[in-house]
Design an enzyme around this catalytic site. Structure first.
Site, PDB file in Angstrom:
ATOM      1  N   ASN A 215      34.706  58.028  34.333  1.00  0.00           N
ATOM      2  CA  ASN A 215      33.940  56.878  34.853  1.00  0.00           C
ATOM      3  C   ASN A 215      33.079  57.339  36.022  1.00  0.00           C
ATOM      4  O   ASN A 215      33.106  58.512  36.395  1.00  0.00           O
ATOM      5  CB  ASN A 215      34.895  55.749  35.249  1.00  0.00           C
ATOM      6  CG  ASN A 215      35.915  56.230  36.264  1.00  0.00           C
ATOM      7  OD1 ASN A 215      35.574  56.619  37.374  1.00  0.00           O
ATOM      8  ND2 ASN A 215      37.188  56.246  35.867  1.00  0.00           N
ATOM      9  N   ASP A 284      41.974  54.120  32.114  1.00  0.00           N
ATOM     10  CA  ASP A 284      43.032  53.280  31.551  1.00  0.00           C
ATOM     11  C   ASP A 284      43.604  53.862  30.264  1.00  0.00           C
ATOM     12  O   ASP A 284      44.754  53.642  29.932  1.00  0.00           O
ATOM     13  CB  ASP A 284      42.481  51.871  31.285  1.00  0.00           C
ATOM     14  CG  ASP A 284      42.195  51.151  32.597  1.00  0.00           C
ATOM     15  OD1 ASP A 284      42.995  51.325  33.535  1.00  0.00           O
ATOM     16  OD2 ASP A 284      41.172  50.450  32.685  1.00  0.00           O
ATOM     17  N   PRO A 310      49.652  55.538  32.016  1.00  0.00           N
ATOM     18  CA  PRO A 310      50.552  54.780  32.893  1.00  0.00           C
ATOM     19  C   PRO A 310      49.765  54.217  34.070  1.00  0.00           C
ATOM     20  O   PRO A 310      48.773  54.816  34.498  1.00  0.00           O
ATOM     21  CB  PRO A 310      51.565  55.831  33.361  1.00  0.00           C
ATOM     22  CG  PRO A 310      50.917  57.143  33.120  1.00  0.00           C
ATOM     23  CD  PRO A 310      49.961  56.968  31.988  1.00  0.00           C
ATOM     24  N   ASP A 311      50.184  53.071  34.579  1.00  0.00           N
ATOM     25  CA  ASP A 311      49.556  52.515  35.780  1.00  0.00           C
ATOM     26  C   ASP A 311      50.264  53.155  36.977  1.00  0.00           C
ATOM     27  O   ASP A 311      51.443  52.889  37.238  1.00  0.00           O
ATOM     28  CB  ASP A 311      49.703  50.987  35.802  1.00  0.00           C
ATOM     29  CG  ASP A 311      48.825  50.382  36.879  1.00  0.00           C
ATOM     30  OD1 ASP A 311      48.952  50.797  38.049  1.00  0.00           O
ATOM     31  OD2 ASP A 311      47.990  49.521  36.554  1.00  0.00           O
ATOM     32  N   ILE A 312      49.545  54.039  37.680  1.00  0.00           N
ATOM     33  CA  ILE A 312      50.170  54.833  38.746  1.00  0.00           C
ATOM     34  C   ILE A 312      50.680  53.940  39.864  1.00  0.00           C
ATOM     35  O   ILE A 312      51.845  54.024  40.277  1.00  0.00           O
ATOM     36  CB  ILE A 312      49.160  55.877  39.288  1.00  0.00           C
ATOM     37  CG1 ILE A 312      48.775  56.844  38.165  1.00  0.00           C
ATOM     38  CG2 ILE A 312      49.747  56.620  40.495  1.00  0.00           C
ATOM     39  CD1 ILE A 312      47.648  57.795  38.498  1.00  0.00           C
ATOM     40  N   PHE A 328      43.151  48.909  45.186  1.00  0.00           N
ATOM     41  CA  PHE A 328      41.737  48.557  45.156  1.00  0.00           C
ATOM     42  C   PHE A 328      41.454  47.902  43.813  1.00  0.00           C
ATOM     43  O   PHE A 328      42.122  48.221  42.819  1.00  0.00           O
ATOM     44  CB  PHE A 328      40.860  49.810  45.315  1.00  0.00           C
ATOM     45  CG  PHE A 328      40.577  50.140  46.754  1.00  0.00           C
ATOM     46  CD1 PHE A 328      41.581  50.603  47.584  1.00  0.00           C
ATOM     47  CD2 PHE A 328      39.303  49.961  47.275  1.00  0.00           C
ATOM     48  CE1 PHE A 328      41.333  50.896  48.910  1.00  0.00           C
ATOM     49  CE2 PHE A 328      39.040  50.250  48.607  1.00  0.00           C
ATOM     50  CZ  PHE A 328      40.051  50.710  49.425  1.00  0.00           C
ATOM     51  N   LYS A 342      45.663  40.754  40.487  1.00  0.00           N
ATOM     52  CA  LYS A 342      46.106  42.160  40.460  1.00  0.00           C
ATOM     53  C   LYS A 342      47.128  42.437  41.563  1.00  0.00           C
ATOM     54  O   LYS A 342      48.096  43.167  41.373  1.00  0.00           O
ATOM     55  CB  LYS A 342      44.881  43.057  40.633  1.00  0.00           C
ATOM     56  CG  LYS A 342      44.949  44.338  39.876  1.00  0.00           C
ATOM     57  CD  LYS A 342      43.581  44.923  39.665  1.00  0.00           C
ATOM     58  CE  LYS A 342      42.900  44.343  38.442  1.00  0.00           C
ATOM     59  NZ  LYS A 342      41.618  44.950  38.147  1.00  0.00           N
TER      60      LYS A 342
HETATM   61  O1  C5P Z   1      43.881  47.580  36.851  1.00  0.00           O
HETATM   62  P1  C5P Z   1      42.841  48.233  37.675  1.00  0.00           P
HETATM   63  O2  C5P Z   1      42.429  49.597  37.195  1.00  0.00           O
HETATM   64  O3  C5P Z   1      41.618  47.379  37.954  1.00  0.00           O
HETATM   65  O4  C5P Z   1      43.544  48.402  39.103  1.00  0.00           O
HETATM   66  C1  C5P Z   1      42.971  49.084  40.168  1.00  0.00           C
HETATM   67  C2  C5P Z   1      44.035  49.589  41.088  1.00  0.00           C
HETATM   68  O5  C5P Z   1      45.112  50.168  40.360  1.00  0.00           O
HETATM   69  C3  C5P Z   1      43.532  50.705  41.969  1.00  0.00           C
HETATM   70  O6  C5P Z   1      44.265  50.678  43.169  1.00  0.00           O
HETATM   71  C4  C5P Z   1      43.831  51.943  41.119  1.00  0.00           C
HETATM   72  O7  C5P Z   1      43.910  53.127  41.911  1.00  0.00           O
HETATM   73  C5  C5P Z   1      45.160  51.574  40.510  1.00  0.00           C
HETATM   74  N1  C5P Z   1      45.414  52.135  39.163  1.00  0.00           N
HETATM   75  C6  C5P Z   1      46.393  53.096  39.002  1.00  0.00           C
HETATM   76  N2  C5P Z   1      46.680  53.583  37.753  1.00  0.00           N
HETATM   77  C7  C5P Z   1      45.989  53.157  36.679  1.00  0.00           C
HETATM   78  C8  C5P Z   1      44.986  52.190  36.819  1.00  0.00           C
HETATM   79  C9  C5P Z   1      44.720  51.698  38.076  1.00  0.00           C
HETATM   80  O8  C5P Z   1      47.013  53.501  39.986  1.00  0.00           O
HETATM   81  N3  C5P Z   1      46.275  53.659  35.493  1.00  0.00           N
END
Ligand code: C5P
Length: 409
Positions: A215, A284, A310-312, A328, A342
């Protein structure tokens, strides 16, 4: 307001750069105060400065030979200009004339002082002094903003009656105020003791050895937060995706490429931190498998199977114990509503929501801070900017510190 506590100036090396302005006379008293507080002061004067006060006066007060020529064989034999650039703990330009600010903002190196500034890594403080109309001129405003964004500390100017008879902003701060501001720069930072980890930049998810999904994240916001937090004395770990930015001073960086690498780097050090700030634009999805050879073009269409990364931040927020979690959210519409959602969904303590398209790659940002209030489902908010990312980063860190202290009570 000057506190007159100059103890932190003891044994500090201060390079006082003087440029042409009537306020140069105040540098005699300033030098006396710095020396009295225990600093070692070396004075560099531009040619214009020597028209206002003699190098001999400054030499007598500082106890060191005054430098004013770039190509001076005698001075080079003593302390050469590169050695002089490496010498100071702080460079203070006082008075900083409009002409000097313009030359410095343009990165010129036509005389000794501008050359030293280009060659030095020392922090720089500027004490502007000029006629009020010159100070208010858009050209000077732009130069000051450029220098501020580059990290220079701008001290003053004061407002009041001027030597030219005008009244307005442009008076150089008084010597005691300048000495006090320098002393504060050597005080332990307001975030000292806090351990902060920050993710920044994009991730790249390989399709084959030469192609990837990613991105437009530039990493500027995360790097600005890391730089400002480190400058304020925090211990900072930066987990960075691929960006074209230099790691800020005093920041420990871990470079990663993919979301999975970012997650394992975060898991490896999260327990040693008090605050986690997730600024990274983590991809994502990633290709189900990265093909080991370059995919050849043949068919008119091509299908790519993707799997969720995974969502970190949510993963780390789900652990116990965990640091304070700051996220963020870059959105293209309904910025505040999506941001609040969120904040709840990912179990965060604080979230900065901003408009995605105008923020990516820009030096400027406008963000809405969102956090939970004490009443049921109450969300509190605060708008920061639009302003340079460094300035907004400081405001964000200040709110993070306030929320961190509130949570500890
Ligand atoms: O869901 P979204 O991507 O909009 O969320 C943004 C927030 O989640 C940011 O703080 C980003 O660093 C974190 N994030 C993450 N892991 C992901 C997707 C987003 O830590 N896979």
């Amino acid at each position: 307001m000057a506190s007159n506590n100059l103890a932190t100036l003891a044994n500090k090396r201060i390079l006082l750069g003087m440029t042409g302005g009537i306020a140069a006379y105040k540098c005699a008293e300033l030098t006396r105060l710095l020396i009295k507080a225990g600093s070692d002061v070396r004075v560099v004067m531009t040619k214009a400065a020597t028209e206002f006060i003699t190098p001999l006066t400054m030499q007598a007060l500082s106890g060191n030979r005054v430098h004013h020529e770039l190509l001076d064989a005698d001075a080079e034999a003593g302390m050469g200009h590169i050695e002089l650039a490496r010498w100071p703990d702080l460079i203070l330009i006082a008075p900083a004339s409009a002409d000097f600010l313009a030359r410095m903002a343009a990165g010129q190196a036509g005389d000794l002082l501008t050359t030293l500034l280009l060659a030095s890594k020392a922090p720089v403080a500027l004490a502007p002094a000029m006629n009020q109309a010159m100070w208010l001129n858009p050209a000077t405003r732009e130069n000051i903003e450029t220098l501020r964004l580059r990290g220079c500390h701008i001290l003053g100017p004061d407002s009041g009656s001027q030597a030219c008879g005008d009244t307005g902003p442009g008076r150089m701060l008084e010597p005691v105020e300048l000495a006090d501001a320098c002393a504060r720069m050597f005080s332990p930072g307001w975030l000292s003791g806090l351990r902060i980890m920050i993710t920044a930049g994009p991730t790249r998810e390989a399709i084959d050895p030469v192609r990837f999904i990613s991105n437009h994240s530039s990493g500027k916001m995360g790097y600005a937060l890391a730089a400002e937090a480190a400058a304020a004395g925090a211990q900072v770990t930066l987990i960075s995706g691929p960006v074209a930015l230099a790691v800020p001073d005093r920041v420990q960086a871990v470079h990663v490429t993919t979301a999975l690498e970012m997650l394992s780097a975060c898991l490896a050090c999260v327990d040693a931190h008090d605050v986690f700030i997730g600024v990274a634009a983590v991809a994502d999805y990633r290709p189900v498998e990265a093909v080991s050879h370059k995919i050849k073009k043949a068919a008119e269409t091509m299908e790519l199977s993707l799997v969720r990364n995974p969502d970190i931040i949510a993963t780390l927020a789900g652990r116990t114990p965990r640091p304070m979690m700051v996220g963020f959210a870059a959105e293209t519409d309904n910025v505040t509503a999506y941001g609040a959602d969120k904040l709840r969904r990912k179990g965060l303590d604080l979230l900065f929501a901003n408009e995605a398209t105008s923020t990516f790659g820009s030096d400027y940002v406008c963000a809405t801070a969102l956090w939970r209030g004490t009443e049921h489902d109450q969300i509190l908010s605060n708008v920061m900017g639009p302003a340079g990312k460094s300035l907004v980063a400081r405001q964000m860190l200040s709110l993070i510190q306030t929320r961190w202290l509130a949570a500890k009570q």
